[in-house]
Design an enzyme around this catalytic site. Structure first.
Site, PDB file in Angstrom:
ATOM      1  CB  ALA A 352      -0.901   0.002   1.241  1.00 24.32           C
ATOM      2  CG  MET A 353       2.194   5.243  -1.963  1.00 26.54           C
ATOM      3  SD  MET A 353       3.819   5.240  -1.120  1.00 26.54           S
ATOM      4  CE  MET A 353       3.919   6.966  -0.635  1.00 26.54           C
ATOM      5  CG  HIS A 387       2.255   0.646   7.619  1.00 34.81           C
ATOM      6  ND1 HIS A 387       3.401   0.129   8.171  1.00 34.81           N
ATOM      7  CD2 HIS A 387       2.659   1.419   6.589  1.00 34.81           C
ATOM      8  CE1 HIS A 387       4.454   0.587   7.509  1.00 34.81           C
ATOM      9  NE2 HIS A 387       4.031   1.367   6.533  1.00 34.81           N
ATOM     10  CD  GLU A 388       0.307   2.275   3.853  1.00 37.09           C
ATOM     11  OE1 GLU A 388       0.881   3.369   3.687  1.00 37.09           O
ATOM     12  OE2 GLU A 388       0.910   1.179   3.794  1.00 37.09           O
TER      13      GLU A 388
HETATM   14 ZN    ZN Z   1       5.109   2.665   5.279  1.00 36.75          ZN
END
Ligand code: ZN
Ligand code: NAG
Ligand code: NAG
Ligand code: NAG
Ligand code: NAG
Length: 965
Positions: A352-353, A387-388
């Site tokens: 993911a970003m 996390h993102e």
């Molecule tokens: Zn990261």
């Protein structure tokens, strides 16, 4: 970027990949971070291997050919951007010559901070339109001042600049505007502005999307592409009527327009906050969405329409808001944007970003369907969202000044993702799992003499390839591990307090990691520590590796030593700390329980309190909060092992997992005997908890790799079957003969372990179960296998079956409507024992119509993980090397994963010869990012040969004796 190291359950459990530790991490990364570049990528890409075999091995800095500013990879500090206007029009159908393109224009307003007659702006693979001044850009001064004229425009492809020469100097303090029109290719290379494709009702659909981090914003539009060059962006997208356009900020207005008789829409977005280029995102798709709001923040989940209609975004929608609120409280800072979009893309390289306001995900990292997704899939979604979202502040609001501090950004998010996921799923105990997924996993990499420190010097990280190299297990998992240790010894409250003031001071700006230490130090005033935060953390951050702490319970002597997995390896890099660490020790005694935190801040020290006698034991590194291994005198090991076999619950679950993992690794390093390590598995027949089992299974995978082609295999199978059958029976009982699933999250994981290992070790009842369930699916076309069990059941049934089973699974893979199901099938297809099926499957990996490019290397590695597939994958790889190399380009990780993965089992003289031959035969083509991996594989093969010759006889005897009924 997206959290790493996700390895699907089946892979870990059928023992195909996880094992030699280091490799497990590397392969986890392959799935997540491999940056495959498309073909034809080579002409203007410095990092590409074919541009010169010998320059392709980062991070060695090759001498810069000249001293001109355009030959340097870092921007000169002469111009600073304030704002950009960017208009982009992606074409979702190919042009007349079959090329997908995008067109765009941009105006960047910047301030001159030092007079110069040269403009350098990043640009990669863009073609410019010649404007009325016969140049590729138009320069004007703001406020009526006069701007110099551009006298020449050219591209410096190696350093990725558009270079504009001027006939006079830009004036310090003056602002200017630069306008450019350009065209780029919307290729399928997963970087910059790229395209992703999928089929819906038999029709091909194209999505235009972006992945900028770390250095590909310059592939979408010309920009000052460094993280400290923050600016405000006004984005406009021109797109086909009927498509949805998204970007970081909210839509301001959308209106129809006609170009060349084509009905289009022009969607204008509100200006962004001041932000870094690598966090931009532009997406045009036909996706659907669902939404809600939380305290005025709009949350949306976007995905393919059928996925949204099937409710696959519902889980993510229900968790995003609460996790966002959690981080607002944790950071004491409200989310700075009015919306948070999460979008699932069919083709996406990372996990993911964290694009600010528009987070992109792999489908498997966002979409959940109760009917198809396992609890492991669900956990991945919760943790990756956490996390993102953690990055929205740590990384986006406050950004590290340069990529050399990437470890802090990623390590931090990889640590607090567990806190966010715990908030979303408080019943899971998910925080414990950081020990298996990060600490133990990265220990394996960081115990090699070839490891590297967390922190790099700014000047050592220049080229895009050097930046990409930093996205590794050390940055993510070691970063997470040492931050968890720091948070523990400071206490969570103090850690959060320091964090909050840090974010406040640097919001919308940039910082370096020592800025965080300074804020933590202030928050920690009053706490008694053996040094400042800086001096303690320097020992963990500035030198590679970690210590093994040895406790002699007879004398109370405690000492530390750099832990190296291969005792014969040589550390050639000196450390200013002489490979000594300031070690916080949480520990307990069998009588007296947990003891006060004790610091080992010297090579050795004596602690009277650590002396014990009789049956009393000492256990250190409670809950593996510290980033180190522990060894004891023989008597204390005996007491601990004795406790495991009599009353194992006297030792905490995480520490039971630790004892197994430490013992196996200390044995690899020849600090204790292999027999002692194997002894830690004896008590498993009465163990029911997941973590110790998982720890044992992943360590035993190395034994499978080394011995599954030898006479040790039979006795090893007998022993492990004897150990696991009680666990299998336990789950059979508590699930009412497999009719329900256990309630606990960890229990669900361990049920999968029980079935996988029982089947793998040839427990007939298990194998019949798997085969029958799969048969039932084939006959009825109704899949009644619980999603948790699918990976292992599919794999075992396909292994036991033939072409009918394989073809059925392949058909289901092709038809799968959710990526998690496709993923399980794709992995299981590698389990067949039929050579011809494996060879056919290998062929499919190079056909993007069959296997997506993002999945090619991991599929080959899965096949190599199968003992039958191993030689086939090796032959396939070496015979096709130059083809694979050119087709799949010169990205950062995939070749090294491929080479390491395919050669993981190598342990004979003959294999060593073949490997050397492979190296010699392809020296002209080169190995790109796999260059180091070839040498590592040779080294590993030699180490494996040695290990086998030293251990085989003992291990065989041990299994024979221990396996007796
Ligand atoms: Zn990261
Ligand atoms: C299609 O785009 C490519 C890349 O920009 C270009 O070289 C080619 O001339 C274009 N074809 C047509 C017919 O415009
Ligand atoms: C960008 O567009 C906005 C709105 O059209 C305009 O006000 C602003 O001056 C433009 N900025 C630049 C750098 O062209
Ligand atoms: C969700 O989106 C729909 C359609 O755009 C809109 O009508 C609705 O108000 C939104 N709901 C929330 C909670 O924002
Ligand atoms: C795949 O889907 C097609 C169309 O729905 C169907 O005809 C075919 O039987 C399916 N294949 C399998 C293996 O389920």
């Amino acid at each position: 970027m997206g959290t790493g190291f996700y390895i699907s359950k089946v892979v870990g459990i059928v023992g195909m990949i996880v094992g030699a530790g280091a490799l497990a991490t590397i392969i986890g990364l392959s799935v997540v971070y491999s940056q495959e570049k498309a073909k034809n990528d080579n002409n203007n890409n410095q990092v590409s291997p074919t541009s010169g075999g010998s320059t392709a091995k980062p991070p060695v800095t090759t001498p810069v050919p000249s001293n001109e500013l355009w030959d340097k990879y870092r921007l000169p500090q002469t111009l600073v951007p304030d704002q950009y206007n960017v208009t982009l029009r992606p074409h979702l159908t190919p042009n007349a010559t079959g090329v997908y393109i995008f067109e765009g224009d941009t105006t960047v307003e910047f301030q001159c901070v030092e007079a110069t007659d040269l403009i350098l702006i990043h640009s990669n693979k863009l073609d410019y339109k010649t404007l009325e001044n016969k140049q590729w850009a138009r320069l004007t001064a703001v406020n009526g001042a006069i701007a110099p004229s551009i006298t020449s425009s050219r591209l410096q492809t190696v350093t990725q600049y558009l270079v504009l020469h001027l006939d006079g100097k830009l004036v310090k303090g003056q602002r200017y505007r630069l306008f450019m029109e350009f065209i780029g290719e919307l290729s399928d290379d997963l970087g910059g502005f790229y395209r992703s494709e999928y089929f819906e009702n038999g029709l091909k659909k194209v999505v235009a999307t972006t992945q900028m981090q770390p250095t590909d914003a310059r592939k979408a539009f010309p920009c000052f592409d460094e993280p400290a060059m923050k600016a405000i962006f006004h984005i406009t997208l021109i797109h086909d009527e009927g498509t949805v356009a998204l970007s970081n900020s909210e839509e301001k207005e959308s209106s129809p327009m006609i170009i060349d008789g084509k009905a289009l829409r022009k969607t204008v977005f509100k200006p962004t906050e001041k932000m870094s280029t690598y966090l931009l995102a532009f997406i045009v798709s036909e996706f659907g969405f669902i939404n809600n709001t939380i305290d005025g923040v709009l949350i949306r989940i976007f995905a393919r329409k059928p996925a949204i209609e099937a409710g696959q975004g519902d889980y993510a929608l229900s968790k995003t808001g609460p996790i966002l609120k959690f981080f607002e409280t944790y950071y004491n800072s409200s989310y700075p944007l009015p919306k948070s979009d999460q979008i699932a893309l069919p083709d996406f390289n990372a996990g993911a970003m964290e694009n600010w306001g528009l987070i992109t995900y792999r489908e498997t990292a966002l979409l959940y369907d109760e009917e198809y997704s396992s609890n492991s899939n669900k956990q991945r979604i919760a943790t990756i969202i956490a996390h993102e979202l953690a990055h929205m502040w740590f990384g986006n609001l406050v950004t590290l000044r340069w990529w050399n501090d990437l470890w802090l950004n990623e390590g931090f998010a990889s640590y607090v993702e567990y806190l966010g996921a715990h908030e979303a799923e408080p019943d899971w105990n998910v925080k414990d799992l950081i020990v298996l997924s990060d600490v133990h996993r990265v220990f394996a990499v960081d115990a090699l003499a070839s490891s590297h420190p967390l922190s790099s010097k700014e000047e050592d990280i220049q080229k895009p390839a050097q930046i990409s190299e930093l996205f590794d297990a050390i940055s993510y998992s070691k970063g997470a591990s040492v931050l968890r240790m720091l948070s523990d010894f400071l206490t969570e409250d103090i850690f959060a307090k320091g964090l909050q003031t840090y974010l406040k001071e640097f919001q919308f700006g940039n910082a370096v990691y020592t800025d965080l230490w300074r804020h933590l130090q202030t928050a920690a005033s009053g706490l008694e520590l053996p040094g400042t935060v800086d001096t303690i953390m320097n020992t963990w951050v500035l030198q590679m590796g970690f210590p093994v702490v040895t406790i002699n319970t007879a004398t109370g002597a405690v000492s530390q030593q750099h832990f190296l997995l291969d005792p014969d390896s040589e550390v050639t890099v000196p450390s200013e700390f002489n490979y000594e660490w300031i070690v916080p020790m949480r520990w307990m005694k069998s009588v007296g329980g947990e003891q006060p935190l004790t610091w080992l801040d010297a090579k050795s020290k004596t602690f009277e309190a650590m002396k014990t006698t009789g049956n009393n034991w000492v256990l250190a590194n409670l809950d593996v909060v510290g980033y180190y291994r522990v060894n004891y005198d023989d008597a204390n090991w005996d007491r601990l092992l004795n406790t495991l076999s009599t009353t194992h619950t006297a030792i905490r679950v995480i520490n039971r997992a630790q004892l197994v993992d430490d013992a196996f690794n200390l044995a690899r390093a020849k600090i204790i005997t292999t027999v002692r390590a194997l002894d830690t598995t004896k008590y498993l027949s009465s163990e029911r908890e997941y973590m110790p089992w998982e720890s044992a299974i992943s360590n035993l995978d190395f034994f499978y790799l080394m011995f599954d082609r030898s006479e040790v295999y039979g006795p090893m199978q007998d022993y492990l079957r004897k150990q696991v059958v009680p666990l299998f029976q336990h789950y059979k009982t508590i699930t009412g003969n497999w009719n329900t699933i256990p309630t606990g999250h960890m229990d669900q994981y361990n049920e999968v372990n029980a079935i996988s290992l029982a089947c793998k070790t040839g427990h007939i009842e298990c194998q019949n179960l798997a085969t029958e369930w799969f048969k039932d699916w084939m006959v009825t076309d109704v899949n009644k296998i619980h999603p948790n069990l699918r990976s292992t059941v599919y794999c075992n049934a396909i292994a036991a079956g033939g072409a009918a089973e394989w073809d059925f699974a392949w058909g289901k893979f092709r038809n799968a409507t959710i990526a998690t199901e496709a993923e399980k099938l794709r992995t299981a297809l590698s389990c067949t024992k039929q050579t011809w099926l494996l060879n056919r499957y290998l062929e499919y990996t190079l056909d993007p119509e069959m296997i997506r490019k993002q999945d090619a290397t991991s599929t080959i590695i899965y096949i190599a993980g199968n003992v039958v597939g191993q030689p086939l994958a090796w032959d396939f790889m070496r015979s096709r090397w130059s083809y694979i190399f050119n087709q799949y380009g010169g990205g950062s990780f995939s070749f090294s994963n491929l080479i390491n993965g395919v050669t993981e089992r190598f342990s004979t003289e003959f294999e060593l010869q073949q490997l050397r031959q492979f190296k010699a035969d392809n020296s002209d083509v080169g190995f790109g990012s796999g260059t180091l991996a070839v040498d590592q594989s040779i080294e590993r093969t030699i180490a494996n040969m040695k290990w086998i010759s030293e251990n085989k006889a003992n291990v065989l005897n041990w299994f024979v004796a221990a396996g007796k009924p």
